[in-house]
Structure formats: structure tokens, C-alpha cells
Scaffold this motif. Structure first.
Motif, PDB file in Angstrom:
ATOM      1  N   PRO A   6       1.007  -1.216  -0.150  1.00 47.73           N
ATOM      2  CA  PRO A   6       0.425  -0.093  -0.113  1.00 47.73           C
ATOM      3  C   PRO A   6       0.838   1.702  -0.025  1.00 47.73           C
ATOM      4  CG  PRO A   6      -0.722  -1.613   1.773  1.00 47.73           C
ATOM      5  CD  PRO A   6       0.592  -2.288   1.240  1.00 47.73           C
ATOM      6  N   SER A   7       0.623   2.368  -0.974  1.00 51.15           N
ATOM      7  CA  SER A   7       1.591   3.285  -0.855  1.00 51.15           C
ATOM      8  C   SER A   7       0.350   4.455  -1.168  1.00 51.15           C
ATOM      9  CB  SER A   7       2.346   4.026  -1.997  1.00 51.15           C
ATOM     10  OG  SER A   7       2.069   2.795  -3.141  1.00 51.15           O
ATOM     11  N   PHE A   8       1.209   6.101  -1.016  1.00 57.70           N
ATOM     12  CA  PHE A   8       0.036   6.726  -1.414  1.00 57.70           C
ATOM     13  C   PHE A   8       0.978   8.063  -2.759  1.00 57.70           C
ATOM     14  CE2 PHE A   8      -1.435  11.491  -0.498  1.00 57.70           C
ATOM     15  CZ  PHE A   8      -2.829  10.843  -1.403  1.00 57.70           C
ATOM     16  N   THR A   9       0.308   8.164  -3.442  1.00 52.60           N
ATOM     17  CA  THR A   9       1.847   9.117  -4.733  1.00 52.60           C
ATOM     18  C   THR A   9       1.322  10.097  -4.675  1.00 52.60           C
ATOM     19  OG1 THR A   9       0.286   8.114  -6.163  1.00 52.60           O
ATOM     20  CG2 THR A   9       2.202   6.969  -5.686  1.00 52.60           C
ATOM     21  N   GLY A  10       0.130  10.885  -3.768  1.00 56.55           N
ATOM     22  CA  GLY A  10       0.090  12.399  -3.692  1.00 56.55           C
ATOM     23  C   GLY A  10      -1.478  12.495  -4.571  1.00 56.55           C
ATOM     24  N   SER A  11      -1.851  13.928  -4.140  1.00 60.43           N
ATOM     25  CA  SER A  11      -3.514  13.856  -4.897  1.00 60.43           C
ATOM     26  C   SER A  11      -2.988  15.410  -4.800  1.00 60.43           C
ATOM     27  CB  SER A  11      -4.099  13.757  -3.966  1.00 60.43           C
ATOM     28  OG  SER A  11      -5.947  14.285  -4.097  1.00 60.43           O
ATOM     29  N   VAL A  12      -3.866  16.163  -5.932  1.00 58.92           N
ATOM     30  CA  VAL A  12      -3.810  17.182  -6.367  1.00 58.92           C
ATOM     31  C   VAL A  12      -4.889  17.758  -6.948  1.00 58.92           C
ATOM     32  CG1 VAL A  12      -2.247  19.324  -7.977  1.00 58.92           C
ATOM     33  CG2 VAL A  12      -1.079  17.785  -6.517  1.00 58.92           C
ATOM     34  N   PRO A  13      -5.919  18.594  -6.547  1.00 56.14           N
ATOM     35  CA  PRO A  13      -7.613  18.422  -7.077  1.00 56.14           C
ATOM     36  C   PRO A  13      -7.045  19.345  -8.577  1.00 56.14           C
ATOM     37  CG  PRO A  13      -7.388  19.752  -5.901  1.00 56.14           C
ATOM     38  CD  PRO A  13      -6.387  19.085  -5.274  1.00 56.14           C
ATOM     39  N   ASP A  14      -7.938  19.471  -9.439  1.00 52.26           N
ATOM     40  CA  ASP A  14      -7.643  20.149 -10.397  1.00 52.26           C
ATOM     41  C   ASP A  14      -8.442  21.187 -10.594  1.00 52.26           C
ATOM     42  OD1 ASP A  14     -10.407  18.435 -11.090  1.00 52.26           O
ATOM     43  OD2 ASP A  14      -9.406  17.171 -12.546  1.00 52.26           O
ATOM     44  N   GLU A  15      -9.933  20.855  -9.729  1.00 49.76           N
ATOM     45  CA  GLU A  15     -10.341  22.459  -9.532  1.00 49.76           C
ATOM     46  C   GLU A  15     -10.441  22.772  -8.049  1.00 49.76           C
ATOM     47  OE1 GLU A  15     -14.428  21.097 -10.375  1.00 49.76           O
ATOM     48  OE2 GLU A  15     -14.509  20.808 -13.069  1.00 49.76           O
ATOM     49  N   ALA A  16     -11.012  24.228  -8.700  1.00 50.02           N
ATOM     50  CA  ALA A  16     -10.978  24.352  -7.039  1.00 50.02           C
ATOM     51  C   ALA A  16     -10.920  25.964  -6.805  1.00 50.02           C
ATOM     52  CB  ALA A  16      -8.908  24.835  -6.416  1.00 50.02           C
ATOM     53  N   GLU A  17     -11.898  26.820  -5.544  1.00 53.24           N
ATOM     54  CA  GLU A  17     -12.254  28.686  -5.986  1.00 53.24           C
ATOM     55  C   GLU A  17     -10.592  28.780  -5.913  1.00 53.24           C
ATOM     56  OE1 GLU A  17     -12.045  29.853  -2.817  1.00 53.24           O
ATOM     57  OE2 GLU A  17     -11.797  28.403  -1.632  1.00 53.24           O
ATOM     58  N   GLN A  18     -10.981  30.455  -5.332  1.00 48.68           N
ATOM     59  CA  GLN A  18      -9.783  31.153  -5.559  1.00 48.68           C
ATOM     60  C   GLN A  18      -8.733  31.011  -3.884  1.00 48.68           C
ATOM     61  OE1 GLN A  18     -10.516  35.090  -5.284  1.00 48.68           O
ATOM     62  NE2 GLN A  18      -8.880  36.262  -6.654  1.00 48.68           N
ATOM     63  N   VAL A  19      -9.579  30.916  -3.175  1.00 42.78           N
ATOM     64  CA  VAL A  19      -8.745  30.942  -2.189  1.00 42.78           C
ATOM     65  C   VAL A  19      -7.982  30.012  -2.130  1.00 42.78           C
ATOM     66  CG1 VAL A  19      -8.588  30.698   0.647  1.00 42.78           C
ATOM     67  CG2 VAL A  19     -10.046  32.869  -0.564  1.00 42.78           C
ATOM     68  N   GLU A  20      -8.826  27.927  -2.142  1.00 45.98           N
ATOM     69  CA  GLU A  20      -7.863  26.739  -1.877  1.00 45.98           C
ATOM     70  C   GLU A  20      -6.977  26.925  -3.148  1.00 45.98           C
ATOM     71  OE1 GLU A  20      -9.948  23.227  -3.373  1.00 45.98           O
ATOM     72  OE2 GLU A  20     -10.553  23.297  -1.205  1.00 45.98           O
ATOM     73  N   HIS A  21      -7.159  26.996  -4.223  1.00 42.62           N
ATOM     74  CA  HIS A  21      -6.183  27.257  -5.201  1.00 42.62           C
ATOM     75  C   HIS A  21      -5.127  28.516  -5.137  1.00 42.62           C
ATOM     76  CE1 HIS A  21      -4.357  27.702  -8.709  1.00 42.62           C
ATOM     77  NE2 HIS A  21      -4.395  28.886  -9.473  1.00 42.62           N
ATOM     78  N   ALA A  22      -5.007  29.397  -4.562  1.00 41.91           N
ATOM     79  CA  ALA A  22      -4.140  30.326  -3.925  1.00 41.91           C
ATOM     80  C   ALA A  22      -3.064  29.458  -3.157  1.00 41.91           C
ATOM     81  CB  ALA A  22      -3.865  31.481  -3.073  1.00 41.91           C
ATOM     82  N   ALA A  23      -4.674  28.789  -2.143  1.00 42.47           N
ATOM     83  CA  ALA A  23      -3.162  27.792  -0.633  1.00 42.47           C
ATOM     84  C   ALA A  23      -2.903  26.692  -2.060  1.00 42.47           C
ATOM     85  CB  ALA A  23      -4.643  27.251  -0.031  1.00 42.47           C
ATOM     86  N   SER A  24      -2.835  25.914  -2.217  1.00 40.88           N
ATOM     87  CA  SER A  24      -2.796  25.201  -3.970  1.00 40.88           C
ATOM     88  C   SER A  24      -0.837  25.608  -3.960  1.00 40.88           C
ATOM     89  CB  SER A  24      -3.409  24.598  -4.714  1.00 40.88           C
ATOM     90  OG  SER A  24      -4.275  24.141  -4.088  1.00 40.88           O
ATOM     91  N   MET A  25      -0.525  27.118  -4.590  1.00 39.93           N
ATOM     92  CA  MET A  25       0.319  27.058  -4.961  1.00 39.93           C
ATOM     93  C   MET A  25       1.150  26.982  -4.141  1.00 39.93           C
ATOM     94  SD  MET A  25      -0.870  28.770  -8.118  1.00 39.93           S
ATOM     95  CE  MET A  25       0.556  29.580  -8.810  1.00 39.93           C
TER      96      MET A  25
END
Length: 644
Positions: free
Chosen positions: A487-506
Motif C-alpha cells: 500500500p502506498s500513496f502517491t499524492g493528490s492534487v485537485p484539478d478544480e478549486a475556488e480562488q482561496v483554495e487555489h491560492a493555497a495550492s500554489m
């Protein structure tokens, strides 16, 4: 179905096998009354009762009686536990008016994927007072069985397959141990019970009364194990104190073990008694008392490592040597080859030994994707932080953001604004507390990555979309299907986000998640110049299938640009302490990620680095910052991982 308990040595056991009991009724109408004048009726009744020994109501030729035959059947099968055959009447031939012979087909299931033991026997019947009676003889159970012989089952325990590291070096292999327990055969029941508590307290069992209960419930000749310890001195065993307890013994043995108790334990996993859940899921391959992989590689590759137990059935008279009636040879487990490098794993674990919070070090060879080390620190309490942890990667994710900006047309020297704070959608973001004031204002993308300016990258959130960010993450190996073999986790990056969340994703916050393995993969991809598939267990034909390539693969030019950014972090940024690490040039990225609801928030500490054909990630669940907490660990790891 039948389950066998694996044993290394040949041992006679009872209650070790489970078999479906069935007998054919010959298809007669259940509404019809049995006809005692028909020999088929008696033959069918005996065939139905033979497996269980329930022969009450069946007539037998004197001097045999139903009670006596039942007692003899119990004696013959006493050492078989639940093992019983399937018996079917195939033919009934009436020789004359008073005698008949039935042919019985007997089949014993000896376990999953094991050829059954099948033979035929003759059942002789006589008419006595118009009732057909069985002319009893032990050979009805097995053709060669004689008076006084009993059936026993012996298991040939397969050797469990080793787990090998890089170059075929054994990691999990047979190592000497001492099995400490109470030998019920040497003491009376009352003494055994008292000794059980004394032994449990001596070896530090958490539940001495529970161990006493197991000893009390065991058979009169049983050895009831309390603990298994290594002979390397890692457990302070006082054998003289053990010997002083009546009935307590220390037996020598060998079992598959890693070099040390802690060595790669969350990754390698453990072996122990099969749990109820595993037994239920095994479809008959496991039963209570069996030994099996419980976690990690030992569980994921249990079928390969376990092998196939052998079995033999013997007929034995009291005091005589047993006759082998049937034997199925054991098949030892197959070694499992991994890419783990024992010296590299040792270095990784050593640098985490004194880290209090959950932590991890992962090292990957970019040219091949081989995982050289995947160490999870003791603060994780057995959790594989390195491979399955899910954490915000913080500023280590800025290499992903940089790739998205490069693809949007912003070159390394493009001017960005790095204010002390920035407001996006009503939320205020700032740089880390010790961010250098000289790097605020107008700075290049290279300087923004080198010094890890949050506000410069957040201020660019309008240049790249969340989908662009997700595509860049995929190009660097984040979020791809895992093929690690555990079992392993290779990461997760949403392809949609509202503005504040998108800023945090940066800046690697918001809903962006990664494991230390995932961030080591990002670093390895940058070093190699194409997406890396981390490999721990190779398939039968070598490296595992890497799956579909990213929709927008990284280009050599993009990889070179990212390598130059990571090098700038070392030469002119937040990781200058790595500049004097010997060997090839080091490129790195520091990272700090806020998490939780506390104010001020707690922070994860991260670092990733590349050096020659090596990519490393370091993670500490609670730390002051990437450079200050993860940095010293990374530096020590890089120095320890130097070739030669």
C-alpha cells in the motif's frame, strides 16, 4: 475445503484440518421409508455415518455392535481432529440372498491446491433376521488398516521465502531465536498455572493472567509459548531465571527475521498468528493457529512467501513405527526480491532514530526508480509514514508550481512581486517568519524559489489554473497509480478549486497532499528528466508496468530549468548549509506546511534533494520549519548515503 498449518518439522497434530463432510444418498426419494431388506439402504447409511463415526441405528454382524464400532472409529480418527473423508456408495452387488458387497469411494481433501487422497474400499454386508448388517472391519476406513492401528496426520512445514534486498542480499531470513514458554508435560496442572504467571512477569507480558488462561486451557503435553526472543542480546533474557521456574523452558529455533527488530518494519511487515479477518478472507487457505503475514510486504506477498505445506497420513499401532499411507511433498516459499539497499536503509533509520514526531526518509535512484530506502521514524509507532502518509507538502510543492509557471510562459528570470503579505479572496497569506527582508519586492522566479517566497507564487495564481497545477503535478509523478507492491500513496492534487483554495495550492497547502515517497518521486523525476515510477518489488519480468504516461510529460528543457531552481536553493537560498556536502552538486527545496486547527498552527517540516543519481525526501510531522528541522536530517542522510 481444507487448511494446513505450516510447520518446518514433521509433527503429528490433531485438529489441524477442516474438511467438508458429505455422503451420497443414491438419489432416493426422501419421502420413501428406508427398506431394511435392501442392502443399498444399509450401505448408504453406513457411508453417511462413517466420516463422523455416527453409526447408531445401523445393524452390525455380531459380535460387533453400533456402540463398539463408534468407539473404534473414534479411536482410529482421534488424531485427525476435524479431518474426515467424503464417502460415496458407487455399487452394491448382492452375491446371494444373504450376502452383498458395496463398493465405497473415499476421498480426503488434503488442502487447497493439493491433490486429494482417493481410494476405494469394499463394505461386506450380511442378511441377519431379514435386516442387512455391516460386517465391520477397520479396512473399511482404509484398505490396509488392521486391528489396533490408528490414523495420524503429519505436516511438512515449508520454509518461508526470504525477503531480499538490492543485489540479492537477504533482509528477512532465518535467524536464531529462543522460544520461551511452559512445557505442560513436565509439571502438574497447578504448578503449570502458577509458573505461567511467574514466567509472564519475568519476560514482561502485558497480561500475565491471560497467559495463565492459555496454559490452563492447553493439553497435558503442550508447550505454551509466552514470547519469542532473538539471541543477539537485543532482549535481556535471563535464562537462569527462566530455568528456575518449574516447567519453564527456552527452546532454540530459527524464524524469518529482519536484521533488527526495527529494520524497515512498517515496510517489511510482520508475521504472526492469522487473524479472524485474514482467515475469513483466505477462502480456506488459513485457519486458527496458522502463521501468516500480517502487514507490509509479508501480507501483500503472503501467497508467494508462504509456500505450500506438505502432508502425510500414517497408520500407527501402539508402540510401532507408522506406515505412510499417503504423502504430498511440501513446496517452500519463493524469495521476494526488493530494491531496498540495506546500507541506505540503515542510514535512513539511523538519522531518524532520535526524532520524536512521526518522520520519514525516502531515497530513490532516479535512473531506475528503485526505492533504496523508505524509513519511517519511531514516532510513527509502526505506521509506514514514508509510503502511506498523507500530508500537505508545503513549499516543496513549489517545484510543481514553478513548472506550471514555466509552461505559462514565465521564465526563470521573470520579475515577480514578493510583498510581506498578500490578500486573496479575503484571506491573508504571508511568508514564513524568518523570510529575508532583502528578498521582498521585485524578485525573479529563480529568487522566489530559492528563498521560498509564498506571496510571489500566490500572487501568480491568476496566471495558472488549478487544472494547470494538477497537470504539472502529474508530469512530476504526483497522483499516479501506485505500483510499489505494498500500500502506498502517491499524492493528490485537485484539478478544480475556488480562488482561496487555489491560492493555497500554489504553495502546497489547501487540498494538496503527498507522502514522503511521492515527494521523493517528484525530486527523482526532476533529476531524471522524465516521470519516474518508484519500484520496490519488481514483477516477474523486471520493472513493473509504469502505466499510462502523463498527459503532458515533462520535457528535458523543463527538467533542466527545475534542476537549476533547486540548485539555486543551495547556492543562494534557504538550503545553503548543503553546499559543502561532498560528491556531486546538490539541488534541494525546503518546505513548511501548516496543519490543524491550533493557533498559531502546527507545521510539518519537509525537504527534498537531488544529488547525482539520488533523490531524497525528508519529512517530520511536527517541526519548526523545513530548513531548521528537516534540513539537518537531510544533510546527515546525504553524507551517509555517499557512494563507497
Amino acid at each position: 475445503m481444507l487448511t494446513l498449518r505450516p510447520h518446518r518439522a514433521r509433527v503429528a497434530v490433531g485438529a489441524a484440518l477442516v474438511l467438508v463432510l458429505a455422503a451420497c444418498s443414491g438419489g432416493s426419494d426422501e419421502a420413501d421409508e428406508p427398506d431394511p431388506s435392501d442392502p443399498s439402504t444399509t450401505a448408504e447409511a453406513f457411508a453417511a455415518g462413517l466420516p463422523s463415526g455416527e453409526v447408531a441405528g445401523i445393524a452390525f454382524v455380531a459380535p460387533a455392535t453400533a456402540a463398539g464400532v463408534a468407539e473404534e472409529l473414534d479411536a482410529i480418527t482421534a488424531e485427525l481432529g476435524d479431518l474426515r473423508p467424503e464417502v460415496e456408495v458407487t455399487t452394491v452387488d448382492e452375491a446371494d440372498g444373504d450376502t452383498a458387497r458395496a463398493s465405497l469411494a473415499v476421498s480426503w481433501s488434503l488442502g487447497p491446491d493439493v491433490e486429494p487422497w482417493i481410494y476405494g474400499v469394499d463394505l461386506h454386508l450380511r442378511r441377519v433376521d431379514d435386516v442387512w448388517a455391516v460386517d465391520w472391519d477397520p479396512s473399511v476406513v482404509e484398505p490396509s488398516l488392521t486391528d489396533g492401528e490408528r490414523l495420524e496426520v503429519a505436516h511438512l512445514r515449508p520454509a518461508r521465502g526470504e525477503i531480499l534486498g538490492a543485489g540479492g542480499v537477504p533482509i528477512v531470513t532465518a535467524r536464531p531465536v529462543r522460544r520461551i514458554g511452559i512445557d505442560r508435560a513436565t509439571v502438574d496442572p497447578a504448578t503449570a498455572s502458577t509458573s505461567a504467571v511467574a514466567l509472564a512477569q519475568l519476560v514482561g507480558l502485558d497480561d500475565p493472567e491471560g497467559y495463565r488462561g492459555r496454559v490452563d486451557a492447553a493439553g497435558p503435553r503442550a508447550f505454551v509459548e509466552a514470547i519469542v526472543v532473538r539471541t543477539d542480546g537485543s532482549f535481556p533474557l535471563d535464562e537462569a531465571a527462566v530455568a528456575a521456574i518449574p516447567g519453564a523452558v527456552a527452546l532454540g529455533d530459527e524464524i524469518p527475521l529482519a536484521p533488527t527488530t526495527a529494520f524497515a518494519r512498517p515496510l517489511l511487515g510482520t508475521v504472526g498468528d492469522a487473524t479472524a479477518e485474514l482467515i475469513e478472507e483466505s477462502d480456506g487457505a488459513l485457519r486458527p493457529g496458522d502463521t501468516t503475514g500480517l502487514s507490509g510486504l509479508q501480507l501483500a506477498h503472503e501467497e508467494q512467501l508462504r509456500g505450500q505445506p506438505g502432508i502425510e497420513v500414517v497408520a500407527r499401532a501402539e508402540g510401532a513405527t507408522g506406515r505412510v499411507l499417503v504423502q504430498r511433498e511440501r513446496v517452500d516459499g519463493t524469495p521476494l526480491a526488493t530494491t531496498l539497499d540495506v546500507p541506505a536503509q540503515t542510514v535512513a533509520e539511523d538519522v531518524l532514530a532520535d526524532v520524536g514526531p512521526a518522520s520519514a526518509v525516502v531515497a530513490i535512484r532516479p535512473s531506475s526508480g528503485e526505492v533504496l530506502a523508505a524509513a519511517s521514524g519511531p514516532g510513527g509507532e509502526g505506521y509506514s509514514t514514508a509510503t502511506v502518509g498523507q500530508y500537505a507538502p508545503g513549499s516543496t510543492f513549489k517545484v510543481v508550481t514553478a513548472l506550471a509557471l514555466l509552461r505559462a510562459g514565465i521564465d526563470l528570470e521573470a520579475e515577480l512581486d514578493c510583498p510581506a503579505t498578500i490578500d486573496v479572496g479575503g484571506r491573508s497569506f504571508k511568508n514564513y517568519d524568518d523570510y529575508p527582508a532583502s528578498r521582498t519586492g521585485a524578485i525573479s522566479l529563480r529568487q522566489a524559489i530559492a528563498s521560498s517566497c509564498n506571496t510571489a507564487l500566490i500572487g501568480s495564481e491568476g496566471v495558472v489554473s488549478q487544472a494547470d497545477l494538477a497537470a504539472a503535478a502529474e508530469a512530476l509523478g504526483l497522483g499516479r497509480d501506485p505500483v510499489l507492491g505494498v500500500p502506498s500513496f502517491t499524492g493528490s492534487v485537485p484539478d478544480e478549486a475556488e480562488q482561496v483554495e487555489h491560492a493555497a495550492s500554489m504553495i502546497g497547502q489547501g487540498r494538496v497532499l503527498a507522502s514522503p515517497l511521492a515527494m521523493a518521486t517528484v525530486a527523482a523525476t526532476i533529476a531524471r528528466g522524465e516521470v519516474v515510477t518508484p519500484t520496490l518489488v519488481a514483477g516477474p519480468d523486471g520493472a513493473p508496468d509504469a502505466g499510462e504516461p502523463p498527459a503532458e510529460p515533462i520535457t528535458p528543457e523543463e527538467a533542466e530549468a527545475l534542476r537549476s531552481l533547486m540548485r539555486a536553493v543551495v547556492t543562494d537560498g534557504s538550503a545553503t548549509f548543503l553546499a559543502d556536502v561532498p560528491g556531486a552538486e546538490v539541488g534541494a527545496k525546503t518546505g513548511t506546511a501548516e496543519y490543524g486547527e491550533e493557533r498559531p498552527p502546527r507545521t510539518h517540516a519537509w525537504m527534498i534533494a537531488v544529488q547525482g543519481d539520488l533523490a531524497v525526501s525528508v519529512f517530520v510531522e511536527d517541526g519548526a520549519g523545513g530548513a531548521t528541522t528537516a534540513g539537518p536530517i537531510l544533510e546527515e542522510a546525504l553524507r551517509g548515503l555517499q557512494p563507497g
